[in-house]
Scaffold this active site. Structure first.
Site, PDB file in Angstrom:
ATOM      1  N   CYS A 127       0.838  -1.200   0.000  1.00 54.80           N
ATOM      2  CA  CYS A 127       0.000   0.000   0.000  1.00 54.80           C
ATOM      3  C   CYS A 127       0.880   1.261   0.000  1.00 54.80           C
ATOM      4  CB  CYS A 127      -0.982  -0.031   1.169  1.00 54.80           C
ATOM      5  SG  CYS A 127      -2.348   1.158   1.018  1.00 54.80           S
TER       6      CYS A 127
ATOM      7  N   HIS B 218      -3.716  -4.800  -0.595  1.00 53.53           N
ATOM      8  CA  HIS B 218      -3.330  -5.448   0.661  1.00 53.53           C
ATOM      9  C   HIS B 218      -3.403  -6.969   0.501  1.00 53.53           C
ATOM     10  CE1 HIS B 218      -3.218  -1.932   3.396  1.00 53.53           C
ATOM     11  NE2 HIS B 218      -4.056  -1.427   2.505  1.00 53.53           N
TER      12      HIS B 218
ATOM     13  N   GLU C  12      -2.498  -9.158   2.576  1.00 51.85           N
ATOM     14  CA  GLU C  12      -2.890  -9.759   3.856  1.00 51.85           C
ATOM     15  C   GLU C  12      -4.395  -9.697   4.086  1.00 51.85           C
ATOM     16  OE1 GLU C  12      -2.572  -5.420   4.917  1.00 51.85           O
ATOM     17  OE2 GLU C  12      -1.647  -6.795   3.495  1.00 51.85           O
TER      18      GLU C  12
END
Length: 204
Positions: A85, A186, A188
């Site tokens: 990001c 992202h 994750e």
């Protein structure tokens, strides 16, 4: 599959949602620690540079802790590094979000704000979007990733393999250079798609 207990160091930028990054890596069996020291950045087997928030604030934290040169040397040397990001934007020279504040300058370019004059476009971009890698990409496959961003890079730097996305125009969803990967989205938070990316990167 990653080796259980594999060591990953996450840089404390003070502008990141560390909890989600740490959780995502630990779910893959990684031993994760955070750092704000240059020595750990240089010595880490795998390093994550996360970020959520303002470009200038993150740059200020990195400079106050003396981390700029360590990050530059590590990434220029091709050591396994994942910038997420805002972390990806920090690799660039500048950002319109913080005029006059230099980034790491590892790639040419300037992060620009997503234009919001198009019907149906909201800033920040919050949600899932399709990403399309070029043939030379090895870490990021085609799929749907989760984004939360107001700024982005729109030109792929020389020497990097681009992954493209479209939201108010084409922009860089990710870019790869060997074991160094920048993701505007992202991983994750991107479910099984993100897990696949993290696993591939950890295997570099």
């Amino acid at each position: 599959m990653t080796d259980r207990g594999q060591s990953v160091v996450v840089v404390k930028t003070s502008t990141a949602n560390l909890a989600s990054v740490l959780t995502g890596l630990r779910r893959l069996g990684c031993a994760v620690q955070t750092t704000d020291t240059a020595q750990q950045i240089q010595n880490a087997d795998h390093l994550v540079l996360p970020g959520v928030g303002a470009f200038g604030a993150a740059c200020d934290v990195l400079r106050r802790h003396g981390l700029i040169e360590a990050l530059r040397e590590r990434i220029a040397g091709g050591k396994p590094t994942l910038a997420i990001c805002l972390g990806m934007q920090l690799l660039a020279e500048t950002s319109d979000e913080s005029p006059g504040v230099p980034g790491l300058g590892l790639v040419t370019g300037n992060a620009t704000r997503i234009p919001d004059h198009t019907p149906g476009i909201r800033v920040p971009q919050m949600g899932w979007n399709r990403v399309l890698p070029t043939d030379e990409c090895r870490i990021v496959p085609a799929g749907f990733a989760y984004f939360a961003n107001s700024y982005r890079l729109t030109i792929c730097p020389d020497g990097w393999s681009p992954v493209w996305c479209d939201y108010a125009g084409r922009f860089l969803a990710a870019m790869e250079k060997g074991a160094v990967v920048g993701c505007q989205f992202h991983p994750e938070l991107s479910s099984t798609f993100g897990k696949q990316i993290l696993t591939r990167w950890l295997e570099t």
